[in-house]
Design a protein around this motif. Structure first.
Motif, mmCIF file in Angstrom:
data_model
loop_
_atom_site.group_PDB
_atom_site.id
_atom_site.type_symbol
_atom_site.label_atom_id
_atom_site.label_comp_id
_atom_site.label_asym_id
_atom_site.label_seq_id
_atom_site.Cartn_x
_atom_site.Cartn_y
_atom_site.Cartn_z
ATOM 1 N N LEU A 1 0.712 -1.227 -0.055
ATOM 2 C CA LEU A 1 -0.100 -0.062 -0.090
ATOM 3 C C LEU A 1 0.699 1.320 0.091
ATOM 4 O O LEU A 1 0.562 2.484 -0.707
ATOM 5 C CB LEU A 1 -1.096 0.131 1.248
ATOM 6 C CG LEU A 1 -1.695 1.279 1.506
ATOM 7 C CD1 LEU A 1 -2.826 1.577 0.406
ATOM 8 C CD2 LEU A 1 -2.426 1.496 2.954
ATOM 9 N N GLY A 2 2.004 1.260 0.908
ATOM 10 C CA GLY A 2 2.931 2.248 1.112
ATOM 11 C C GLY A 2 3.456 2.683 -0.354
ATOM 12 O O GLY A 2 3.472 3.893 -0.799
ATOM 13 N N GLY A 3 3.773 1.820 -0.910
ATOM 14 C CA GLY A 3 4.522 1.983 -2.377
ATOM 15 C C GLY A 3 3.221 2.482 -3.459
ATOM 16 O O GLY A 3 3.670 3.416 -4.309
ATOM 17 N N ARG A 4 2.107 2.040 -3.372
ATOM 18 C CA ARG A 4 1.051 2.496 -4.225
ATOM 19 C C ARG A 4 0.933 4.035 -3.834
ATOM 20 O O ARG A 4 0.489 4.880 -4.982
ATOM 21 C CB ARG A 4 -0.061 1.712 -3.923
ATOM 22 C CG ARG A 4 -0.205 0.325 -4.688
ATOM 23 C CD ARG A 4 -1.817 -0.094 -4.516
ATOM 24 N NE ARG A 4 -2.119 -1.501 -4.967
ATOM 25 C CZ ARG A 4 -2.947 -2.138 -4.825
ATOM 26 N NH1 ARG A 4 -4.108 -1.354 -4.693
ATOM 27 N NH2 ARG A 4 -3.116 -3.525 -5.133
ATOM 28 N N LEU A 5 0.777 4.219 -2.635
ATOM 29 C CA LEU A 5 0.211 5.896 -2.298
ATOM 30 C C LEU A 5 1.449 6.642 -2.732
ATOM 31 O O LEU A 5 1.185 7.841 -3.331
ATOM 32 C CB LEU A 5 0.069 5.667 -0.778
ATOM 33 C CG LEU A 5 -1.191 4.992 -0.145
ATOM 34 C CD1 LEU A 5 -1.162 5.072 1.245
ATOM 35 C CD2 LEU A 5 -2.465 5.456 -0.962
ATOM 36 N N GLU A 6 2.550 6.445 -2.427
ATOM 37 C CA GLU A 6 3.693 7.039 -2.782
ATOM 38 C C GLU A 6 3.747 7.226 -4.704
ATOM 39 O O GLU A 6 3.838 8.364 -4.703
ATOM 40 C CB GLU A 6 4.946 6.591 -2.306
ATOM 41 C CG GLU A 6 6.221 7.590 -2.523
ATOM 42 C CD GLU A 6 7.510 6.933 -1.830
ATOM 43 O OE1 GLU A 6 7.843 7.159 -0.637
ATOM 44 O OE2 GLU A 6 8.256 6.329 -2.592
ATOM 45 N N ALA A 7 3.366 6.177 -5.018
ATOM 46 C CA ALA A 7 3.505 6.481 -6.532
ATOM 47 C C ALA A 7 2.370 7.524 -7.064
ATOM 48 O O ALA A 7 2.355 7.941 -7.918
ATOM 49 C CB ALA A 7 3.303 5.019 -7.102
ATOM 50 N N ALA A 8 1.350 7.536 -6.226
ATOM 51 C CA ALA A 8 0.094 8.407 -6.403
ATOM 52 C C ALA A 8 0.283 9.748 -5.995
ATOM 53 O O ALA A 8 -0.513 10.654 -6.026
ATOM 54 C CB ALA A 8 -1.128 7.688 -5.985
#
Length: 211
Positions: free
Chosen positions: A119-126
């Motif tokens: 999730l952290g990777g997804r959020l940062e990418a967004a």
């Protein structure tokens, strides 16, 4: 005065997600907590997750924990992968809409460590900034090349050294191979579920939330 979490239902990708939400006046941030393996009985009421929630509460954070699809009163059935990350992303969107001005900290225990990291990777990418990511006895063997960790927030990995569920050496090897800066904290004479060591866990987390 005893402060109780409020039961809420959040719209998820495959239906409602059962959650517990705790608001706080003058909060310093928001903590989202991801629970362990649902196939092995993991829920948001797991005692390690509960300890992490209380620790965040005591540090002045708004908290939200939730049951993945197919757990408790959450709709759907287990996916044991991207589906649970999708669920966590829906909860993150819900709590960020309520508190857009507050930094978000992610916690994940066991299978939840995989979920929180993904999730952290997804959020940062967004473009969503994270305050920090805590991975507690994380199921690092579930992380694939497609699961990109966030790079711009502090990462704290807490690993029991006599873990009977997630082999400590898996976590140590994963940590050694990790290119980004992070903190690896080993808990001596401690099993996966922190029996008799929950206070030690709180003592590790609390100062890192309070600085």
């Amino acid at each position: 005065m005893l402060i109780r979490e409020t039961p809420v239902f959040i719209d998820g990708p495959v239906g409602q997600l059962e959650a517990l939400y705790l608001d706080a006046a003058d909060a310093r941030g928001v903590a989202l907590l991801c629970h362990p393996n649902p196939v092995q009985g993991g829920t948001m009421l797991n005692k390690v997750v509960s300890t992490l929630q209380r620790t965040a509460r005591d540090a002045g954070y708004i908290t939200v924990r939730f049951n993945y699809r197919g757990v408790g009163a959450s709709a759907g059935s287990h996916d044991m992968g991207t589906g649970e990350v999708d669920d966590a992303q829906a909860v993150a969107a819900w709590v960020r809409e309520k508190h857009p001005e507050l930094p978000l900290t992610l916690f994940g225990f066991s299978f939840g460590g995989f979920v929180a990291a993904s999730l952290g990777g997804r959020l940062e990418a967004a473009g969503v900034p994270l305050a920090r990511l805590f991975m507690v006895a994380p199921a690092v063997m579930r992380l694939s090349a497609n699961d990109v960790l966030p790079q711009d927030c502090p990462l704290i990995v807490i690993q029991p050294d006599t873990d009977e569920v997630v082999a400590p050496q898996w976590v140590y090897d994963w940590s050694a191979a990790l290119s980004r800066p992070h903190e690896l904290l080993k808990v001596a004479e401690c099993g996966h579920f922190f029996h008799g060591k929950l206070t030690d866990l709180k003592d590790l987390v609390l100062p890192r939330l309070s600085n």
